[in-house]
Structure formats: C-alpha cells, structure tokens
Design a protein around this motif. Structure first.
Motif, PDB file in Angstrom:
ATOM      1  N   SER A   1     -10.862  44.870 123.973  1.00  0.00           N
ATOM      2  CA  SER A   1     -11.661  43.686 124.308  1.00  0.00           C
ATOM      3  C   SER A   1     -12.243  43.013 123.075  1.00  0.00           C
ATOM      4  N   LEU A   2     -12.455  41.743 123.247  1.00  0.00           N
ATOM      5  CA  LEU A   2     -13.191  40.938 122.299  1.00  0.00           C
ATOM      6  C   LEU A   2     -14.390  40.421 123.086  1.00  0.00           C
ATOM      7  N   SER A   3     -15.591  40.718 122.631  1.00  0.00           N
ATOM      8  CA  SER A   3     -16.785  40.323 123.374  1.00  0.00           C
ATOM      9  C   SER A   3     -17.807  39.678 122.448  1.00  0.00           C
ATOM     10  N   LYS A   4     -18.827  39.125 123.053  1.00  0.00           N
ATOM     11  CA  LYS A   4     -19.914  38.470 122.318  1.00  0.00           C
ATOM     12  C   LYS A   4     -19.388  37.429 121.332  1.00  0.00           C
ATOM     13  N   TRP A   5     -18.360  36.692 121.785  1.00  0.00           N
ATOM     14  CA  TRP A   5     -17.804  35.633 120.954  1.00  0.00           C
ATOM     15  C   TRP A   5     -18.850  34.552 120.775  1.00  0.00           C
TER      16      TRP A   5
END
Length: 182
Positions: free
Chosen positions: A84-88
C-alpha cells in the motif's frame, strides 16, 4: 479528489485493487500470528475485520489518500499479500509505503518486487519526492526489503507500539526521489 487504484504487473506478480472475493484470503493473512508477529496490532479474530479492510481500501481511493493493492503470484493466481501507499500528500509530494506477505511467500523477493513496482508508479504518476516506511526493529526481513529498495534508516521511534502488552521500537526509513534506483 479520488486516486484510482492502479493495476500493476511485474514478471512474477499482479498488483490489483482489492475485491470482495479477497475477504477470506485477507482474513487468513491478517489472522496469522506469525505474519503479524511484528505488526502494530494483534492478529484479527473475525471476518468482519477483513470486510472493513476492503471497505477502507475503497475509502482511501475515493478520498485520494492512497492505494492498497492485493498481490497475486501470476504463476498460479494465488493471493500472497498486499502492498500500500498511504497518507499521500500532494502538497508535500510525500506518502508512506507498507506491505504484508504470507509466510509461504517470504524469502522469494516478492515484497521487494511488489513494493518496487508500487514505488515506480508513485514516483512517476504521483510525482513524489519522499516515501517513508516504519518497521519493528526486530523485523530483519522488512528492513532488508526497504534497504534493497534504497531506503535509508533515519531514526528510531522508541517504545512506539504496545501490542498485547509487548512494547516494541520501530525504525523510520525514508526514500527520496533522487535516491530511487529504477
């Protein structure tokens, strides 16, 4: 603004948006005490947690805060984990990366391959300048993955997690665009 979850391919993996049909597989993964040994929460106890996980994937996409992808091995279409890629944050051009893989997939380079593909998408599509990750200081495998990808250990969060009464430290890793090796 929504952030469409991509579908990404590598020679051995398919990274794709989560679907309702992944509920049992994600529950099996996240309820395994060995897989979650160094996680910041205890293993799941009920299937509803998996349903909520998938709902949060859609919420992240709709809110434009990140993308969480199921990872399948292409040789047999088996679900082996997620990345996952989060807090973009488009203003800061930053995000956090995380991953979790089934213990049967450990040691095969799948986490490095999946995370590397997601990083490539993030740097190219989202124009990121910085990606951060955190891992339990006892999790040598996760540290190796991050270091292979070019992350630099930047510091220690002392006693930042207490799970089932066990206190642990985390290392903070950072990767800057200029340090990314394609």
């Amino acid at each position: 603004m929504p952030l469409p979850t991509p579908t990404l391919n590598t020679p051995r993996l398919l990274l794709r948006p989560f679907a309702e049909t992944d509920t049992d597989a994600i529950f099996a993964l996240q309820s395994n005490p060995r897989v979650l040994r160094y996680w910041d929460s205890p293993p799941w106890k009920n299937r509803a947690q998996a349903e909520r996980f998938i709902a949060v994937c859609r919420q992240m996409e709709q809110e434009g805060t990140g993308a969480r992808l199921a990872v399948e091995r292409t040789s047999d279409n088996a679900f082996i984990g997620w990345c996952s890629l989060s807090k973009w944050n488009p203003d800061y051009r930053s995000a956090k990366i995380g991953y979790c893989f089934d213990e049967a997939a450990w040691g095969n380079g799948f986490a490095t391959e999946a995370a590397g593909t997601l990083l490539q998408w993030a740097f190219d599509t989202l124009d990121l300048n910085r990606v951060q990750s955190e891992t339990d200081t006892r999790n040598a495998g996760s540290s190796r993955v991050l270091e292979k990808l070019g992350f630099i250990r930047e510091g220690t969060l002392r006693e930042d997690c207490i799970v089932d009464g066990e206190v642990s430290d985390s290392w903070v890793y950072g990767l800057l665009r200029r340090g990314w090796k394609r």
